[in-house]
Design a protein around this motif. Structure first.
Motif, PDB file in Angstrom:
ATOM      1  N   GLU A 178      23.324  20.279  -2.635  1.00 17.77           N
ATOM      2  CA  GLU A 178      21.853  20.268  -2.690  1.00 17.77           C
ATOM      3  C   GLU A 178      21.345  21.523  -3.384  1.00 17.77           C
ATOM      4  O   GLU A 178      20.423  21.471  -4.211  1.00 17.77           O
ATOM      5  CB  GLU A 178      21.270  20.191  -1.279  1.00 17.77           C
ATOM      6  N   THR A 198      18.751  -1.170  -1.021  1.00 15.54           N
ATOM      7  CA  THR A 198      18.215   0.018  -1.672  1.00 15.54           C
ATOM      8  C   THR A 198      17.154   0.688  -0.810  1.00 15.54           C
ATOM      9  O   THR A 198      17.109   1.919  -0.691  1.00 15.54           O
ATOM     10  CB  THR A 198      17.623  -0.333  -3.045  1.00 15.54           C
ATOM     11  N   ASP A 227      18.868   2.571   2.015  1.00  6.78           N
ATOM     12  CA  ASP A 227      19.490   3.783   1.509  1.00  6.78           C
ATOM     13  C   ASP A 227      18.458   4.868   1.208  1.00  6.78           C
ATOM     14  O   ASP A 227      18.616   6.033   1.593  1.00  6.78           O
ATOM     15  CB  ASP A 227      20.283   3.456   0.240  1.00  6.78           C
ATOM     16  N   GLN A 228      17.378   4.480   0.539  1.00  5.57           N
ATOM     17  CA  GLN A 228      16.368   5.467   0.159  1.00  5.57           C
ATOM     18  C   GLN A 228      15.521   5.921   1.350  1.00  5.57           C
ATOM     19  O   GLN A 228      15.010   7.039   1.352  1.00  5.57           O
ATOM     20  CB  GLN A 228      15.474   4.888  -0.942  1.00  5.57           C
ATOM     21  N   ASN A 236      17.694   8.661   2.585  1.00 13.85           N
ATOM     22  CA  ASN A 236      17.617   9.797   1.665  1.00 13.85           C
ATOM     23  C   ASN A 236      16.266  10.501   1.763  1.00 13.85           C
ATOM     24  O   ASN A 236      16.176  11.723   1.619  1.00 13.85           O
ATOM     25  CB  ASN A 236      17.833   9.335   0.223  1.00 13.85           C
ATOM     26  N   PHE A 244      17.888  14.545   3.865  1.00 14.90           N
ATOM     27  CA  PHE A 244      18.260  15.702   3.071  1.00 14.90           C
ATOM     28  C   PHE A 244      17.758  16.956   3.784  1.00 14.90           C
ATOM     29  O   PHE A 244      16.657  16.988   4.325  1.00 14.90           O
ATOM     30  CB  PHE A 244      17.643  15.618   1.669  1.00 14.90           C
ATOM     31  N   ARG A 282      24.132   3.211   9.643  1.00 15.31           N
ATOM     32  CA  ARG A 282      24.402   4.242   8.634  1.00 15.31           C
ATOM     33  C   ARG A 282      24.342   5.633   9.262  1.00 15.31           C
ATOM     34  O   ARG A 282      25.192   6.494   8.995  1.00 15.31           O
ATOM     35  CB  ARG A 282      23.392   4.131   7.491  1.00 15.31           C
ATOM     36  N   GLN A 284      27.257  15.879   4.880  1.00 15.52           N
ATOM     37  CA  GLN A 284      26.055  15.190   4.405  1.00 15.52           C
ATOM     38  C   GLN A 284      24.784  15.853   4.904  1.00 15.52           C
ATOM     39  O   GLN A 284      23.732  15.742   4.271  1.00 15.52           O
ATOM     40  CB  GLN A 284      26.091  13.729   4.859  1.00 15.52           C
ATOM     41  N   ASN A 319      10.656  10.717  -2.771  1.00  9.46           N
ATOM     42  CA  ASN A 319      10.992  12.143  -2.864  1.00  9.46           C
ATOM     43  C   ASN A 319      11.418  12.600  -4.249  1.00  9.46           C
ATOM     44  O   ASN A 319      12.066  13.638  -4.383  1.00  9.46           O
ATOM     45  CB  ASN A 319      12.073  12.530  -1.841  1.00  9.46           C
TER      46      ASN A 319
END
Length: 490
Positions: free
Chosen positions: A100, A268, A271-272, A275, A279, A308, A323, A444
């Motif tokens: 990152e 998607t 997943d997003q 995310n 983070f 997940r 992660q 983001n």
């Protein structure tokens, strides 16, 4: 680590006038990684005097914009040169993964490059004059002395958003980074010096908001305050800045909605959604911590998120498998724990997480498990308040109108997202969402030439883009009569 670990005032590296110091802690294991000066009001005053005298001398403000741009570009090149060292310092300081941090350094160099490129692109404009034989023009001049206060979550990234446009436009400045994450800011001031920025133009004072920040906000020799941080502190800065009606640029966080429609690409969007929150352990002002999911896919969507999340790898930012790293401090960990306890008391359902990890290897760090609450409603404080941690709240909706109403039900208006395959529906939603940035089928993402800032209590003004440069300028109208004549009124 080769770092000076001092303040930078009027071109000199100095300790605090009081002699006080502060230990900087690695949030992964609580080890002391540096000892830095702990400045206070006196250090801030010394830096303000230097910045004021330097600005009033005109040396930097009258330097050709092309030359200022070249120096700002040199800073970008030096950041690229020292990318690995900066990324390592950032991860040590904040606990985020080094991958990152490397990405942050690329973005930071990009910000300096962007403002270097546009530094000489504003030559003003001629406007029509109602008087014959006259010239009427508008020019943009530097504001003057700028106080800049940055947060602990993205120390150098947020600093770059302030430093680059201020330098490019000819201002002088005093930067106060967060007292708990100053290391990369110190390093970039070394690079500012190496790039050839004159003494007194860019000054760095280390210390707390109660001392250094308060002095910058209330001192009448400071012309502008740019602050990124919490809403409570932002309101105090507004009050203090009224003493001389300073210009203000405030980014005060958000509680950002992420709307998921049934017709979105399911995998998607899942997943997003992850995310968009996890983070940097959710310590992001634009994190999509409010998931607003259409009722027909709600249960399936939550189940997918939970599965997940259960497999997240927590650990050291220097472990390539990690992660998610720790929270920034013991104090902040306690705040997130209290937030989650409040959610339980309010009746939200804990779907996953909600505690510190049991892994013995993580016990020295400020770790918290990624957490998801369901059965949330907008009257809950966990839906309204910014957790600034790895916590998602999930709300349901049935209609497009209800989704937008839920999204707007907040004192904040920083950012939001819409996930749907129906672009017309997406545009209808975006038009009604009261936020400074709205993503469609994305979350983001930002880049230097797009403005960033919020509606409502998320702040005042914009960073990045040309608007971010305009925050550091004053607009002046100049009228010149080429053939003045008596008016003979009296």
């Amino acid at each position: 680590m080769g770092l000076k670990q001092q303040q930078y005032i009027n071109g000199e590296w100095t300790n605090a006038i009081s002699g006080n110091t502060r230990e900087i802690i690695n949030p992964y294991n609580q080890e002391v990684i540096a000892t830095v000066p702990e400045g206070d009001e006196e250090d801030a005053k010394a830096a303000i005097v230097a910045a004021r005298e330097t600005f009033d001398s005109g040396e930097w403000a009258t330097t050709p914009a092309t030359e200022r741009g070249s120096i700002v570009r040199k800073i970008a090149e030096l950041i690229e040169r020292d990318r690995e060292e900066l990324a390592r310092l950032e991860s040590l300081d904040t606990g985020k993964t080094v991958e990152e941090s490397r990405g942050d350094m690329d973005d930071i160099a990009g910000v300096f490059r962007y403002y270097a490129e546009i530094a000489d692109k504003d030559g003003g404009e001629l406007i029509d004059s109602p008087v014959p034989n006259s010239i009427s023009r508008v020019v943009h001049e530097p504001v003057g002395v700028c106080g800049q206060i940055t947060p602990w979550n993205y120390p150098l990234l947020q600093a770059s958003w302030k430093l680059a446009p201020a330098l490019a436009t000819g201002n002088t400045l005093i930067m106060k980074p967060s007292e708990i994450t100053p290391l990369t800011t110190i390093k970039v001031f070394e690079l500012i010096e190496e790039a050839g920025v004159p003494a007194g133009v860019a000054n760095l004072v280390l210390g707390s908001g109660n001392t250094v920040g308060a002095e910058l906000s209330s001192n009448t020799n400071v012309d502008l305050i740019s602050f990124t941080g919490g809403i409570v502190t932002g309101k105090k800065i507004m009050q203090a800045a009224s003493v001389n009606v300073k210009k203000l640029a405030l980014e005060l966080g958000g509680k950002n909605p992420n709307i998921i429609f049934t017709d979105a690409d399911f995998e998607t969007a899942v997943d997003q959604a992850l995310n968009g929150v996890f983070f940097h352990a959710g310590q992001i002002c634009s994190a999509g911590t409010r998931l607003i999911v259409e009722e027909s896919i709600h249960d399936e969507f939550v189940s997918a998120l939970v599965e997940r999340v259960k497999n997240f790898k927590l650990g050291s930012g220097f472990d390539e498998d990690t992660q998610m790293g720790p929270l920034i401090s013991a104090e902040h960990l306690a705040k997130v724990e209290q937030y989650v306890e409040t959610g339980r008391k309010e009746g939200a359902t804990l779907a996953v997480g909600g505690s510190r990890p049991e892994d013995p290897e993580l016990q020295k760090g400020f770790f918290y498990l990624p957490t998801i609450f369901t059965d949330c409603t907008t009257d809950m404080s966990i839906v309204q308040d910014e957790a600034f941690g790895p916590v998602i709240t999930v709300e349901k909706f049935r209609t497009e109108e209800e989704a937008v109403k839920l999204a707007n039900d907040s004192i904040y208006g920083l950012a939001g997202g819409v996930w749907t395959s129906d672009i017309v529906k997406a545009e209808r939603c975006v038009a009604k969402m009261r936020m400074g940035t709205v993503w469609i089928n994305e979350f983001n993402l930002y880049f230097p030439h797009a403005p960033w800032g919020g509606f409502k209590q998320s702040g005042i003004g914009r960073e990045l883009g040309r608007l971010g440069m305009e925050e550091y300028t004053e607009t002046k109208h100049i009228f010149q009569n080429l053939q003045p004549e008596p008016i003979n009124w009296f």
